[in-house]
Write an enzyme that holds these catalytic residues in place. Structure first.
Site, PDB file in Angstrom:
ATOM      1  N   GLN A  99       0.785  -1.182   0.155  1.00  0.00           N
ATOM      2  CA  GLN A  99      -0.128  -0.191  -0.061  1.00  0.00           C
ATOM      3  C   GLN A  99       0.930   1.110  -0.020  1.00  0.00           C
ATOM      4  O   GLN A  99       1.652   1.371   0.903  1.00  0.00           O
ATOM      5  CB  GLN A  99      -0.907  -0.142   1.264  1.00  0.00           C
ATOM      6  CG  GLN A  99      -2.078   0.905   1.164  1.00  0.00           C
ATOM      7  CD  GLN A  99      -2.730   1.496   2.417  1.00  0.00           C
ATOM      8  OE1 GLN A  99      -2.220   1.807   3.297  1.00  0.00           O
ATOM      9  NE2 GLN A  99      -4.145   1.257   2.359  1.00  0.00           N
ATOM     10  N   TYR A 181      -6.164  11.259   3.576  1.00  0.00           N
ATOM     11  CA  TYR A 181      -4.900  11.230   3.391  1.00  0.00           C
ATOM     12  C   TYR A 181      -5.176  12.101   1.929  1.00  0.00           C
ATOM     13  O   TYR A 181      -5.620  12.700   1.561  1.00  0.00           O
ATOM     14  CB  TYR A 181      -4.089   9.949   3.205  1.00  0.00           C
ATOM     15  CG  TYR A 181      -4.053   9.336   4.703  1.00  0.00           C
ATOM     16  CD1 TYR A 181      -3.348  10.115   5.893  1.00  0.00           C
ATOM     17  CD2 TYR A 181      -4.573   8.200   5.066  1.00  0.00           C
ATOM     18  CE1 TYR A 181      -3.318   9.617   6.945  1.00  0.00           C
ATOM     19  CE2 TYR A 181      -4.419   7.529   6.223  1.00  0.00           C
ATOM     20  CZ  TYR A 181      -3.903   8.412   7.054  1.00  0.00           C
ATOM     21  OH  TYR A 181      -3.972   7.742   8.586  1.00  0.00           O
ATOM     22  N   ARG A 228      -7.987   1.971  -2.701  1.00  0.00           N
ATOM     23  CA  ARG A 228      -8.705   1.741  -1.518  1.00  0.00           C
ATOM     24  C   ARG A 228      -9.191   3.253  -1.393  1.00  0.00           C
ATOM     25  O   ARG A 228      -8.709   4.251  -1.340  1.00  0.00           O
ATOM     26  CB  ARG A 228      -7.538   1.419  -0.340  1.00  0.00           C
ATOM     27  CG  ARG A 228      -8.598   1.238   0.885  1.00  0.00           C
ATOM     28  CD  ARG A 228      -7.950   0.856   2.137  1.00  0.00           C
ATOM     29  NE  ARG A 228      -8.352   0.065   2.989  1.00  0.00           N
ATOM     30  CZ  ARG A 228      -8.180   0.039   4.264  1.00  0.00           C
ATOM     31  NH1 ARG A 228      -7.504   0.949   4.886  1.00  0.00           N
ATOM     32  NH2 ARG A 228      -9.207  -0.660   5.118  1.00  0.00           N
ATOM     33  N   GLY A 321      -9.217  -6.660  10.028  1.00  0.00           N
ATOM     34  CA  GLY A 321      -8.314  -5.963  10.599  1.00  0.00           C
ATOM     35  C   GLY A 321      -7.932  -6.367  11.931  1.00  0.00           C
ATOM     36  O   GLY A 321      -6.934  -6.836  12.096  1.00  0.00           O
ATOM     37  N   ARG A 322      -8.961  -5.958  12.787  1.00  0.00           N
ATOM     38  CA  ARG A 322      -8.557  -6.313  14.223  1.00  0.00           C
ATOM     39  C   ARG A 322      -8.717  -7.931  14.375  1.00  0.00           C
ATOM     40  O   ARG A 322      -7.793  -8.287  15.268  1.00  0.00           O
ATOM     41  CB  ARG A 322      -9.962  -5.667  14.965  1.00  0.00           C
ATOM     42  CG  ARG A 322      -9.851  -4.186  14.974  1.00  0.00           C
ATOM     43  CD  ARG A 322     -11.032  -3.645  15.427  1.00  0.00           C
ATOM     44  NE  ARG A 322     -11.284  -2.199  14.913  1.00  0.00           N
ATOM     45  CZ  ARG A 322     -12.391  -1.432  15.157  1.00  0.00           C
ATOM     46  NH1 ARG A 322     -13.305  -2.005  15.664  1.00  0.00           N
ATOM     47  NH2 ARG A 322     -12.461  -0.111  14.721  1.00  0.00           N
TER      48      ARG A 322
END
Length: 366
Positions: A99, A181, A228, A321-322
Site C-alpha cells: 500500500q 490522506y 482503496r 483488520g482487528r
C-alpha cells in the site's frame, strides 16, 4: 458454513487460495529510517494464510510521512529490508501488495524534511483534530499549497515507490486514497479549493488520482494496481456536499482501467476507529456494483457477514483488520469453526513483540 470464503479466485492473474484479506494495518515496527525489520517479517509470516496480504501503509517519500516508525519504499535500503518481509508474507501462497501512502496535510512541520509545514492541495488546516507530535498533541498546521511542479513531483514519487515495490518482490500495489490522506484531500471540496486543473469540478479533483495511476502503470501492470477509498468517512475533516456523487464518479472513472481491485472501507469505520457519524451511508454494495472488477470490503466484518457478502456477490474478498491482529491463523480458525481471540490494545501502535507477534496460534492457544 464458510465455504464461500475458501473458494479460490483469480486476482491480477494470480490464483488466491481463499477470499480472506489481511488489509493495511499501521503497526509502527519499522526502523527509524523506515526500513522494515525482522520482527515485521515474523508478523507477516504469521498471517500469510490470507489469500491476499496488503502491506501496512508505506510512505513514498520522507515528505509523505507523519507517524513514527512506518516503513517506506523510497530508498534502496528500504527495498532490501522489504524483501524478507514479502517472502515471509508469500510463504503460504498469498498474493502480496504494497500500500503506497502520502499523508498530505496530516503531517507536521516537526517531521517534514525541510522543517516547513506539510503539503496539501490547498492551504486549509484540519480542524477538530490534533496531531500526535513527539511533544504531545498539538493543533494541525495550515499546510502549504502544492504548486503544479510539486504535484508533478509527488506523482513521480508514487511511480518510483511502485518500481521499488516490484524490486522488493511485491505482486502489486494499492493506492491509499482513503482516510483523509492526500488523495482524499484532492477529492473532497472541503480540503481542495484550487482553481486550476486539479480543483473545482469533480473531474478536476479526480485528476491527481488518475495521473498517479497512469504513472504507476509504467512500472506495475494495471491489473496489479488496487485503489482503496473510504466514501462515507469524514475522518480528518474531508467533507463534500455530494460524497455519493463524488465517489460514484471516482469508481466510474477508474473502472475501465482494468485494475486489480477496488477496496472499499465500510461506512461504520472512520480512520482507525468505529464511527456512527454516517447519516446517509454510502454502502459498499452500491459502489461495488459500479466497478467492473474484483471488490474488497473491509471494516467490522465477522466470518458470518463476510461469508454472506461473498455469497451474495456483494464482494469478492473481505478484509479483517482487528481479527487478523488478534488471530494470526484466522483462516484456520474460521475453517474449523474455532473460537476467536480478542484484541488487546497493548502494542497496537509501536513497541516490540507484545501485542504484535505474541498472539498464539490455535495449536498453542489456551
Amino acid at each position: 458454513m464458510f465455504d464461500q470464503l475458501f473458494q479460490p479466485m483469480d486476482l491480477g492473474g494470480q490464483t488466491l487460495p481463499n477470499r480472506l484479506v489481511l488489509p493495511p494495518l499501521t503497526r509502527s515496527r519499522a526502523g527509524k529510517d523506515g526500513v522494515p525489520t525482522p520482527l515485521m517479517a515474523e508478523y507477516y509470516r504469521q498471517r500469510s494464510g490470507a489469500g491476499l496480504v496488503i502491506s501496512e501503509g508505506t510512505v513514498i517519500s520522507p515528505q509523505g510521512a507523519s507517524y513514527a516508525r512506518v516503513p517506506g519504499l523510497y530508498s534502496e535500503q528500504q527495498v532490501r529490508g522489504w524483501r524478507p518481509v514479502v517472502e515471509a508474507a508469500k510463504s503460504r501462497g498469498a498474493a502480496v501488495y504494497a500500500q503506497l501512502w502520502h499523508v498530505g496535510r496530516q503531517a507536521h512541520s516537526s517531521v517534514q524534511p525541510d522543517g516547513g509545514r506539510p503539503w496539501a492541495p490547498s492551504a486549509i488546516a484540519i480542524t477538530g483534530w490534533q496531531y500526535r507530535s513527539p511533544q504531545g498533541r498539538v493543533p494541525f498546521e495550515e499546510p502549504r499549497e502544492l504548486s503544479l511542479d510539486g504535484i508533478k513531483d509527488i506523482v513521480e514519487q508514487f511511480a518510483v515507490a511502485a518500481c521499488n515495490a516490484m524490486a522488493a518482490g511485491f505482486d502489486g500495489v494499492e493506492l491509499h486514497a482513503a482516510n483523509g490522506y492526500l488523495f482524499d484531500q484532492f477529492l473532497n471540496s472541503s480540503s481542495n479549493q484550487r482553481t486550476d486543473q486539479y480543483g473545482g469540478s469533480v473531474e478536476n479533483r479526480l485528476r491527481f488520482l488518475n495521473e498517479v495511476i497512469d504513472a504507476v502503470s509504467s512500472f506495475v501492470p494495471a491489473h496489479r494496481i488496487g485503489v482503496r477509498i473510504s466514501p462515507s468517512s469524514t475522518w480528518m475533516d474531508v467533507v463534500d456536499p455530494d460524497k455519493r456523487g463524488l465517489y460514484a464518479s471516482l469508481v466510474r472513472s477508474i473502472s475501465p482501467r482494468g485494475l486489480a481491485y477496488l477496496h472499499l472501507v465500510e461506512p461504520g469505520i472512520a480512520g482507525a476507529v468505529d464511527s456512527a457519524d454516517h447519516s446517509e451511508p454510502i454502502t459498499s454494495t452500491e459502489l461495488g456494483a459500479l466497478f467492473d472488477g474484483p471488490v474488497i470490503v473491509t471494516g467490522g466484518h465477522t466470518p458470518w457477514s463476510a461469508a454472506a457478502a461473498v455469497g451474495a456477490g456483494d464482494a469478492d474478498l473481505v478484509g479483517f483488520g482487528r481479527l487478523f491482529i488478534s488471530n494470526p491463523d484466522l483462516p484456520t480458525r474460521i475453517r474449523m469453526g474455532a473460537g476467536l481471540a480478542e484484541l488487546r490494545h497493548e502494542g497496537l501502535y509501536g513497541g516490540g513483540p507484545a501485542g504484535y507477534t505474541d498472539y498464539p496460534e490455535l495449536q498453542t492457544a489456551n
